[in-house]
Motif scaffolding. Structure first.
Motif, PDB file in Angstrom:
ATOM      1  N   THR A  22      -2.291  -3.072   0.791  1.00  0.00           N
ATOM      2  CA  THR A  22      -2.970  -1.822   1.428  1.00  0.00           C
ATOM      3  C   THR A  22      -3.681  -1.335   0.032  1.00  0.00           C
ATOM      4  O   THR A  22      -2.968  -1.363  -0.911  1.00  0.00           O
ATOM      5  N   GLY A  23      -4.438  -0.483   0.300  1.00  0.00           N
ATOM      6  CA  GLY A  23      -5.194   0.336  -0.537  1.00  0.00           C
ATOM      7  C   GLY A  23      -4.728   1.490  -0.773  1.00  0.00           C
ATOM      8  O   GLY A  23      -5.383   2.435  -1.330  1.00  0.00           O
ATOM      9  N   CYS A  24      -3.393   1.782  -0.783  1.00  0.00           N
ATOM     10  CA  CYS A  24      -2.681   2.996  -0.978  1.00  0.00           C
ATOM     11  C   CYS A  24      -2.792   3.753  -2.527  1.00  0.00           C
ATOM     12  O   CYS A  24      -3.045   4.688  -2.718  1.00  0.00           O
ATOM     13  N   GLY A  25      -2.887   2.614  -3.574  1.00  0.00           N
ATOM     14  CA  GLY A  25      -3.086   3.067  -4.673  1.00  0.00           C
ATOM     15  C   GLY A  25      -4.378   2.669  -5.284  1.00  0.00           C
ATOM     16  O   GLY A  25      -4.915   3.606  -6.306  1.00  0.00           O
ATOM     17  N   GLN A  26      -5.363   1.848  -4.805  1.00  0.00           N
ATOM     18  CA  GLN A  26      -6.627   1.667  -5.171  1.00  0.00           C
ATOM     19  C   GLN A  26      -7.242   0.755  -4.065  1.00  0.00           C
ATOM     20  O   GLN A  26      -6.746   0.443  -3.340  1.00  0.00           O
ATOM     21  N   ASP A  27      -8.709   0.710  -4.213  1.00  0.00           N
ATOM     22  CA  ASP A  27      -9.409  -0.004  -3.338  1.00  0.00           C
ATOM     23  C   ASP A  27      -9.048  -1.377  -3.183  1.00  0.00           C
ATOM     24  O   ASP A  27      -9.587  -2.203  -2.176  1.00  0.00           O
ATOM     25  N   ALA A  28      -8.689  -2.167  -4.364  1.00  0.00           N
ATOM     26  CA  ALA A  28      -8.590  -3.530  -4.614  1.00  0.00           C
ATOM     27  C   ALA A  28      -7.577  -3.838  -3.436  1.00  0.00           C
ATOM     28  O   ALA A  28      -6.509  -3.138  -3.131  1.00  0.00           O
ATOM     29  N   THR A  29      -7.996  -5.185  -2.915  1.00  0.00           N
ATOM     30  CA  THR A  29      -6.768  -5.811  -1.986  1.00  0.00           C
ATOM     31  C   THR A  29      -6.283  -7.288  -2.714  1.00  0.00           C
ATOM     32  O   THR A  29      -7.270  -7.740  -3.392  1.00  0.00           O
ATOM     33  N   ALA A 167       3.189  -3.030  -6.034  1.00  0.00           N
ATOM     34  CA  ALA A 167       2.642  -2.678  -7.475  1.00  0.00           C
ATOM     35  C   ALA A 167       2.373  -1.426  -7.564  1.00  0.00           C
ATOM     36  O   ALA A 167       1.629  -0.761  -6.800  1.00  0.00           O
ATOM     37  N   GLN A 168       2.659  -0.868  -8.754  1.00  0.00           N
ATOM     38  CA  GLN A 168       2.477   0.787  -9.130  1.00  0.00           C
ATOM     39  C   GLN A 168       1.153   0.572  -9.775  1.00  0.00           C
ATOM     40  O   GLN A 168       0.724  -0.128 -10.475  1.00  0.00           O
ATOM     41  N   VAL A 169       0.185   1.762  -9.245  1.00  0.00           N
ATOM     42  CA  VAL A 169      -1.129   1.997  -9.612  1.00  0.00           C
ATOM     43  C   VAL A 169      -1.047   3.231 -10.420  1.00  0.00           C
ATOM     44  O   VAL A 169      -0.711   4.262  -9.782  1.00  0.00           O
ATOM     45  N   ALA A 170      -1.548   3.147 -11.634  1.00  0.00           N
ATOM     46  CA  ALA A 170      -1.384   4.398 -12.651  1.00  0.00           C
ATOM     47  C   ALA A 170      -2.719   5.597 -12.273  1.00  0.00           C
ATOM     48  O   ALA A 170      -2.398   6.621 -12.191  1.00  0.00           O
ATOM     49  N   PRO A 172      -4.716   5.926  -8.998  1.00  0.00           N
ATOM     50  CA  PRO A 172      -5.215   5.574  -7.454  1.00  0.00           C
ATOM     51  C   PRO A 172      -6.571   6.143  -7.269  1.00  0.00           C
ATOM     52  O   PRO A 172      -6.720   7.378  -7.574  1.00  0.00           O
ATOM     53  N   SER A 173      -7.368   5.645  -6.386  1.00  0.00           N
ATOM     54  CA  SER A 173      -8.614   6.040  -6.097  1.00  0.00           C
ATOM     55  C   SER A 173      -8.336   6.966  -5.003  1.00  0.00           C
ATOM     56  O   SER A 173      -9.141   8.022  -4.738  1.00  0.00           O
ATOM     57  N   THR A 174      -7.253   6.852  -4.133  1.00  0.00           N
ATOM     58  CA  THR A 174      -7.102   8.001  -3.292  1.00  0.00           C
ATOM     59  C   THR A 174      -5.914   8.905  -3.601  1.00  0.00           C
ATOM     60  O   THR A 174      -4.760   8.332  -3.936  1.00  0.00           O
ATOM     61  N   ALA A 175      -6.123  10.227  -3.580  1.00  0.00           N
ATOM     62  CA  ALA A 175      -4.939  10.968  -3.969  1.00  0.00           C
ATOM     63  C   ALA A 175      -3.752  10.958  -3.212  1.00  0.00           C
ATOM     64  O   ALA A 175      -3.823  10.781  -2.156  1.00  0.00           O
ATOM     65  N   ILE A 176      -2.661  10.725  -3.915  1.00  0.00           N
ATOM     66  CA  ILE A 176      -1.299  10.595  -3.452  1.00  0.00           C
ATOM     67  C   ILE A 176      -1.017  12.123  -2.843  1.00  0.00           C
ATOM     68  O   ILE A 176      -1.648  12.931  -3.288  1.00  0.00           O
ATOM     69  N   VAL A 177       0.203  11.919  -2.069  1.00  0.00           N
ATOM     70  CA  VAL A 177       0.334  13.123  -1.694  1.00  0.00           C
ATOM     71  C   VAL A 177       2.022  13.548  -1.839  1.00  0.00           C
ATOM     72  O   VAL A 177       2.699  12.325  -1.836  1.00  0.00           O
ATOM     73  N   TYR A 202       1.003   8.696  -9.675  1.00  0.00           N
ATOM     74  CA  TYR A 202       0.673   7.246  -9.450  1.00  0.00           C
ATOM     75  C   TYR A 202       0.837   6.768  -8.087  1.00  0.00           C
ATOM     76  O   TYR A 202       1.458   7.449  -7.180  1.00  0.00           O
ATOM     77  N   GLY A 203       0.068   5.852  -7.616  1.00  0.00           N
ATOM     78  CA  GLY A 203       0.320   5.198  -6.399  1.00  0.00           C
ATOM     79  C   GLY A 203       1.060   3.971  -6.494  1.00  0.00           C
ATOM     80  O   GLY A 203       1.408   3.472  -7.504  1.00  0.00           O
ATOM     81  N   VAL A 204       1.256   3.672  -5.252  1.00  0.00           N
ATOM     82  CA  VAL A 204       2.023   2.059  -4.833  1.00  0.00           C
ATOM     83  C   VAL A 204       1.186   1.584  -3.970  1.00  0.00           C
ATOM     84  O   VAL A 204       1.096   1.649  -2.758  1.00  0.00           O
ATOM     85  N   ASP A 205       0.746   0.324  -4.464  1.00  0.00           N
ATOM     86  CA  ASP A 205       0.097  -0.759  -3.403  1.00  0.00           C
ATOM     87  C   ASP A 205       1.257  -1.327  -2.815  1.00  0.00           C
ATOM     88  O   ASP A 205       2.039  -2.020  -3.474  1.00  0.00           O
ATOM     89  N   HIS A 206       1.170  -1.548  -1.364  1.00  0.00           N
ATOM     90  CA  HIS A 206       2.125  -2.112  -0.719  1.00  0.00           C
ATOM     91  C   HIS A 206       1.857  -3.048   0.597  1.00  0.00           C
ATOM     92  O   HIS A 206       0.671  -2.544   0.768  1.00  0.00           O
ATOM     93  N   ALA A 207       2.551  -3.713   1.085  1.00  0.00           N
ATOM     94  CA  ALA A 207       2.184  -4.565   2.278  1.00  0.00           C
ATOM     95  C   ALA A 207       1.963  -3.460   3.275  1.00  0.00           C
ATOM     96  O   ALA A 207       2.779  -2.587   3.614  1.00  0.00           O
ATOM     97  N   GLY A 208       1.003  -3.810   4.195  1.00  0.00           N
ATOM     98  CA  GLY A 208       0.650  -2.764   5.194  1.00  0.00           C
ATOM     99  C   GLY A 208       1.113  -3.285   6.663  1.00  0.00           C
ATOM    100  O   GLY A 208       0.613  -2.837   7.644  1.00  0.00           O
ATOM    101  N   THR A 209       1.998  -4.335   6.551  1.00  0.00           N
ATOM    102  CA  THR A 209       2.216  -5.082   7.902  1.00  0.00           C
ATOM    103  C   THR A 209       3.539  -4.599   8.575  1.00  0.00           C
ATOM    104  O   THR A 209       4.606  -4.330   7.669  1.00  0.00           O
ATOM    105  N   VAL A 210       3.708  -4.315   9.602  1.00  0.00           N
ATOM    106  CA  VAL A 210       4.903  -4.198  10.340  1.00  0.00           C
ATOM    107  C   VAL A 210       5.374  -5.379  10.943  1.00  0.00           C
ATOM    108  O   VAL A 210       4.733  -6.028  11.587  1.00  0.00           O
ATOM    109  N   TYR A 211       6.937  -5.904  10.685  1.00  0.00           N
ATOM    110  CA  TYR A 211       7.242  -6.834  11.490  1.00  0.00           C
ATOM    111  C   TYR A 211       8.373  -6.460  12.238  1.00  0.00           C
ATOM    112  O   TYR A 211       9.086  -5.344  12.139  1.00  0.00           O
TER     113      TYR A 211
END
Length: 242
Positions: A22-29, A167-170, A172-177, A202-211
């Motif tokens: 997910t792009g929680c930290g940045q737009d890159a996937t 992965a930690q993102v120093a 992030p393109s989207t402001a964290i909360v 900082y943000g954290v890019d993480h898997a956006g999947t629910v199992y």
């Protein structure tokens, strides 16, 4: 944040290595490295993608917010387990997913609701102390289980599930909360807040999947766009599957 493709149109097969960060930290996937493993699925009326080949719960034991060990790989036979990796400072996907799962659980028949265990694994233990994580989850459903991750054990579990590692993102393109301090950009000055540690920006890019796992070894995955009612329908199917 880049949108995650809906799961309903995945067709008869998906490449698990194509599940995106997910792009929680940045737009890159970034795709997970599943070594080209293809997992067949079948259409059985689920809104998520039903795994045709067995995908067991990962061999993962982590501390809960009370400090007790939680063995994800050894759950009661009739339990329906939902698993999501994220962090409380996430600006969008994590709170939205938890809210949707809380609403879904709320509309289930009581006998099924009591069998549904939602597990949220934080990948940001520096900020998500047990107290902070418990407070955040309670806003959605006090019955949700919070686990303290962000370790090599969770990285191994993500690989086992063919999901990308966090992965930690120093920058992030989207402001964290800052959920415990009243919204985005709450950090000022030295970044210290009421619980005595730095929240940082900082943000954290993480898997956006629910199992989701149900009795009989059934596993369903959700990669976005699922409504609470659709989750509830699928959980009922998992609970009543022969």
């Amino acid at each position: 944040m880049r949108a995650v493709p809906g799961q309903a149109a995945l067709g008869s097969a998906i490449l698990v290595g194509g599940l995106l960060l997910t792009g929680c930290g940045q737009d890159a996937t970034a795709p997970a490295d599943a070594g080209g493993v293809r997992v067949a699925t079948q259409d059985d009326g689920f809104h998520g993608t039903l795994m045709q080949r067995p995908q067991p719960r990962p061999d993962l034991t982590l501390p809960t917010t009370t400090g007790d060990p939680f063995d994800l790989g050894n759950r009661p036979e009739d339990e329906i387990t939902l698993l999501f990796f994220g962090y409380t400072h996430c600006p969008d996907l994590c709170p939205t997913t938890m809210a949707d799962l809380a609403l879904a659980r709320d509309v289930l028949a009581p006998g099924i609701r009591d069998r549904v265990q939602v597990v949220f694994v934080t990948e940001d233990p520096a900020r998500d102390t047990p107290e902070a994580l418990r407070e955040w989850l309670d806003r959605f459903d006090p019955e949700f289980t919070g686990l303290i991750g962000g370790t090599e054990a969770t990285a191994a579990a993500l690989r086992e599930l063919y999901l990308p590692e966090s992965a930690q993102v120093a920058d992030p393109s989207t402001a964290i909360v800052h959920p415990h301090e009243g919204g985005a950009h709450a950090a000022e000055g030295d970044g210290q807040h009421g619980n005595g540690h730095s929240h940082g920006d900082y943000g954290v890019d993480h898997a956006g999947t629910v199992y989701a796992w149900g009795p009989g070894g059934r596993a369903v995955i959700y990669t976005g766009g699922t409504t609470p009612d659709q989750y509830a329908e699928d959980l009922t199917r998992l609970a009543t599957a022969g």
